[in-house]
Motif scaffolding. Structure first.
Motif, PDB file in Angstrom:
ATOM      1  N   PRO A 294      -2.582   4.996   0.566  1.00 32.45           N
ATOM      2  CA  PRO A 294      -2.822   3.708   1.255  1.00 32.45           C
ATOM      3  C   PRO A 294      -1.534   3.077   1.795  1.00 32.45           C
ATOM      4  O   PRO A 294      -1.521   2.532   2.908  1.00 32.45           O
ATOM      5  CB  PRO A 294      -3.448   2.849   0.159  1.00 32.45           C
ATOM      6  N   MET A 295      -0.440   3.167   1.027  1.00 30.91           N
ATOM      7  CA  MET A 295       0.838   2.610   1.503  1.00 30.91           C
ATOM      8  C   MET A 295       1.306   3.381   2.742  1.00 30.91           C
ATOM      9  O   MET A 295       1.727   2.789   3.735  1.00 30.91           O
ATOM     10  CB  MET A 295       1.893   2.697   0.393  1.00 30.91           C
ATOM     11  N   ALA A 296       1.215   4.706   2.689  1.00 27.61           N
ATOM     12  CA  ALA A 296       1.648   5.509   3.844  1.00 27.61           C
ATOM     13  C   ALA A 296       0.800   5.153   5.067  1.00 27.61           C
ATOM     14  O   ALA A 296       1.329   4.942   6.166  1.00 27.61           O
ATOM     15  CB  ALA A 296       1.515   6.989   3.505  1.00 27.61           C
ATOM     16  N   GLN A 297      -0.520   5.030   4.839  1.00 25.24           N
ATOM     17  CA  GLN A 297      -1.428   4.690   5.945  1.00 25.24           C
ATOM     18  C   GLN A 297      -1.017   3.343   6.561  1.00 25.24           C
ATOM     19  O   GLN A 297      -0.948   3.190   7.781  1.00 25.24           O
ATOM     20  CB  GLN A 297      -2.870   4.601   5.427  1.00 25.24           C
ATOM     21  N   HIS A 298      -0.673   2.397   5.695  1.00 27.00           N
ATOM     22  CA  HIS A 298      -0.346   1.032   6.168  1.00 27.00           C
ATOM     23  C   HIS A 298       0.902   1.011   7.040  1.00 27.00           C
ATOM     24  O   HIS A 298       0.957   0.303   8.048  1.00 27.00           O
ATOM     25  CB  HIS A 298      -0.142   0.108   4.959  1.00 27.00           C
TER      26      HIS A 298
ATOM     27  N   THR B 154      10.227   2.427   7.758  1.00 26.90           N
ATOM     28  CA  THR B 154      10.364   3.665   6.980  1.00 26.90           C
ATOM     29  C   THR B 154       9.975   3.401   5.537  1.00 26.90           C
ATOM     30  O   THR B 154      10.577   2.541   4.880  1.00 26.90           O
ATOM     31  CB  THR B 154      11.809   4.183   7.050  1.00 26.90           C
ATOM     32  N   LEU B 155       8.966   4.097   5.061  1.00 20.98           N
ATOM     33  CA  LEU B 155       8.505   3.945   3.672  1.00 20.98           C
ATOM     34  C   LEU B 155       9.180   5.010   2.820  1.00 20.98           C
ATOM     35  O   LEU B 155       9.171   6.190   3.176  1.00 20.98           O
ATOM     36  CB  LEU B 155       6.985   4.099   3.623  1.00 20.98           C
ATOM     37  N   ARG B 156       9.800   4.573   1.717  1.00 23.49           N
ATOM     38  CA  ARG B 156      10.481   5.527   0.837  1.00 23.49           C
ATOM     39  C   ARG B 156       9.886   5.464  -0.552  1.00 23.49           C
ATOM     40  O   ARG B 156       9.648   4.387  -1.092  1.00 23.49           O
ATOM     41  CB  ARG B 156      11.979   5.232   0.808  1.00 23.49           C
TER      42      ARG B 156
ATOM     43  N   LEU C  53       8.236  -2.802  -2.417  1.00 16.92           N
ATOM     44  CA  LEU C  53       6.797  -3.092  -2.490  1.00 16.92           C
ATOM     45  C   LEU C  53       6.113  -1.901  -3.141  1.00 16.92           C
ATOM     46  O   LEU C  53       6.173  -0.799  -2.610  1.00 16.92           O
ATOM     47  CB  LEU C  53       6.208  -3.346  -1.093  1.00 16.92           C
ATOM     48  N   ASP C  54       5.496  -2.107  -4.296  1.00 19.30           N
ATOM     49  CA  ASP C  54       4.988  -0.981  -5.080  1.00 19.30           C
ATOM     50  C   ASP C  54       3.497  -0.716  -4.930  1.00 19.30           C
ATOM     51  O   ASP C  54       2.990   0.260  -5.492  1.00 19.30           O
ATOM     52  CB  ASP C  54       5.317  -1.211  -6.569  1.00 19.30           C
ATOM     53  N   ALA C  55       2.775  -1.564  -4.209  1.00 21.59           N
ATOM     54  CA  ALA C  55       1.340  -1.336  -4.029  1.00 21.59           C
ATOM     55  C   ALA C  55       0.797  -2.300  -2.973  1.00 21.59           C
ATOM     56  O   ALA C  55       1.418  -3.320  -2.697  1.00 21.59           O
ATOM     57  CB  ALA C  55       0.600  -1.565  -5.346  1.00 21.59           C
ATOM     58  N   LEU C  56      -0.357  -1.947  -2.390  1.00 24.75           N
ATOM     59  CA  LEU C  56      -1.054  -2.861  -1.484  1.00 24.75           C
ATOM     60  C   LEU C  56      -2.204  -3.532  -2.223  1.00 24.75           C
ATOM     61  O   LEU C  56      -2.651  -4.602  -1.851  1.00 24.75           O
ATOM     62  CB  LEU C  56      -1.611  -2.091  -0.278  1.00 24.75           C
ATOM     63  N   ASP C  57      -2.663  -2.869  -3.283  1.00 19.32           N
ATOM     64  CA  ASP C  57      -3.737  -3.426  -4.110  1.00 19.32           C
ATOM     65  C   ASP C  57      -3.168  -4.578  -4.932  1.00 19.32           C
ATOM     66  O   ASP C  57      -2.244  -4.386  -5.735  1.00 19.32           O
ATOM     67  CB  ASP C  57      -4.285  -2.316  -5.027  1.00 19.32           C
ATOM     68  N   ASP C  58      -3.721  -5.764  -4.732  1.00 18.36           N
ATOM     69  CA  ASP C  58      -3.137  -6.957  -5.361  1.00 18.36           C
ATOM     70  C   ASP C  58      -3.098  -6.867  -6.879  1.00 18.36           C
ATOM     71  O   ASP C  58      -2.111  -7.242  -7.519  1.00 18.36           O
ATOM     72  CB  ASP C  58      -3.949  -8.196  -4.932  1.00 18.36           C
ATOM     73  N   ALA C  59      -4.161  -6.351  -7.464  1.00 20.03           N
ATOM     74  CA  ALA C  59      -4.225  -6.283  -8.937  1.00 20.03           C
ATOM     75  C   ALA C  59      -3.131  -5.361  -9.478  1.00 20.03           C
ATOM     76  O   ALA C  59      -2.425  -5.708 -10.430  1.00 20.03           O
ATOM     77  CB  ALA C  59      -5.603  -5.800  -9.363  1.00 20.03           C
TER      78      ALA C  59
END
Ligand code: SF4
Length: 367
Positions: A209-213, A220-222, A156-162
């Motif tokens: 934002p990804m880390a916060q999520h 574990t986020l890498r 998953l490379d982003a939380l922002d849909d655009a």
């Protein structure tokens, strides 16, 4: 066609000659020319994907007319299982199913249940895992878990849909992937990891934002440095965000501290939040090459063995595994002989600016 994408040569059709099998003394645990054992086998079950991530499978190349592999050339589940057994005999303890997008392969849970039956020579269980873009995970998570899958890694490379849609270039929303992650956790696929490829100027503003999520979720986020995988993504060094810089960004928001690697060959450098909100990892193939501990072999969906993510050619094992006269021991001995002659270290060569040649596509041999 944009100027950043170059046509690829069909390198995948020129396999290397198979060496003479080396019997017996290598069967225990072969090591390569740098004394690296084999620990991980990545098995690509399809070269197709429903995404067109610009850093992996740019649409300009992998378009409607792209010659994907015909079904007939793919290894069957039984053949994959037979090959996996040959690698486990040689010390492999972790099997990772990849692609393309592995969940596009029909009845994948049938393969998972076959692989889950394989035990190590010591009678132990294998670490059976899968890497997916998550878009189909909500539908398959329960069946995969019930079939014996242990863990899953979601890209998953982003939380922002655009930004996400721009990167997957196939109009898939973030929500599909987040629902897939929730379904995997609900199905009991714990130890879930999320991999984010970070490209400077494209999605690096999404790091925080990804880390916060994912803080405090047990996931574990890498963060993966953007790599020159394959020969089609038009890679540029100035689009790499070095992990050192990424760690500085994160630690300026949340105090973090380093952790030891779990085992030799683990790709991620591990860190944890001092406040107990969990773990993160960085995978720094570009700025901190880790070839010295690389214990990974890769099997393409048509049975080619590759010894490096950045390989140019592989060894055709399909004929062997389809030949009923070839014993399981002979299969292992051939793999042992191939591994024993391995010296791959592309990332070190890249760092020394001496890497060259047409590399095989990551979408074909799995990340
Ligand atoms: S570049 Fe190749 S040899 Fe080096 S760590 Fe990556 S896969 Fe292993």
């Amino acid at each position: 066609m944009s100027d950043r994408v170059i046509p690829i040569a069909e390198a995948r059709y020129q396999p290397l000659p198979l060496p003479e099998p080396r019997a017996l003394e290598y069967r225990a645990q072969p090591v390569d020319l740098r004394a690296r054992p084999m620990h991980d086998l990545r098995i690509s079950v399809t070269d197709r994907c429903n995404f067109r991530c610009t850093y992996c499978m740019p649409k300009e190349v992998f378009g409607r007319d792209y010659p994907f592999l015909p079904q007939s050339s793919l290894l069957s589940f039984e053949e994959i299982t037979r090959l996996a057994q040959a690698f486990v005999r040689l010390g492999v303890r972790k099997l990772r199913l990849t692609g393309g997008e592995p969940l596009l392969r029909k009845q994948l849970d049938r393969l998972v249940s076959q692989l889950a039956q394989i035990s190590t020579p010591e009678g132990g269980a294998l670490d059976l895992t899968l890497t997916t873009n998550g878009s189909l995970l909500e539908r398959h998570a329960r069946a995969l878990r019930d079939a014996g899958l242990g863990r899953v890694t979601v890209s998953l490379d982003a939380l922002d849909d655009a930004i996400f849609k721009r990167m997957n270039d196939a109009d898939y929303p973030v929500a599909d992937v987040l629902r897939g992650i929730d379904a995997a956790l609900a199905a009991g696929l714990t130890g879930l990891k999320v991999n984010m490829v970070v490209q400077r100027g494209v999605n690096d503003a999404q790091v925080i934002p990804m880390a916060q999520h994912f803080r405090g979720t047990g996931v574990t986020l890498r963060f993966i440095e953007y790599m020159d995988v394959g020969s089609t993504n038009g890679w540029r060094m100035n689009e790499v965000l070095p992990s050192r810089e990424l760690i500085e960004r994160l630690s300026s928001v949340w105090p973090i501290e380093p952790l030891n690697r779990d085992y030799r060959g683990e790709v991620a450098e591990r860190w944890r939040y001092v406040d107990g909100a969990g773990e993160i990892g960085v995978i720094s193939s570009v700025t901190q090459a880790f070839c010295g501990d690389c214990t990974r072999a890769r099997l393409s969906t048509e049975g080619r063995l590759y010894l490096c993510l950045f390989a140019q050619q592989g060894y055709d094992l399909r004929e062997l595994v389809r030949d009923a006269r070839v014993t399981p021991e002979q299969l292992s001995d051939t793999v042992a002989a191939i591994w024993a002659a391995r010296r791959d270290n592309y990332s070190e060569l890249r760092s020394a600016n001496s890497a060259s040649g047409q590399k095989i596509e990551m979408s074909y041999i799995g990340g």
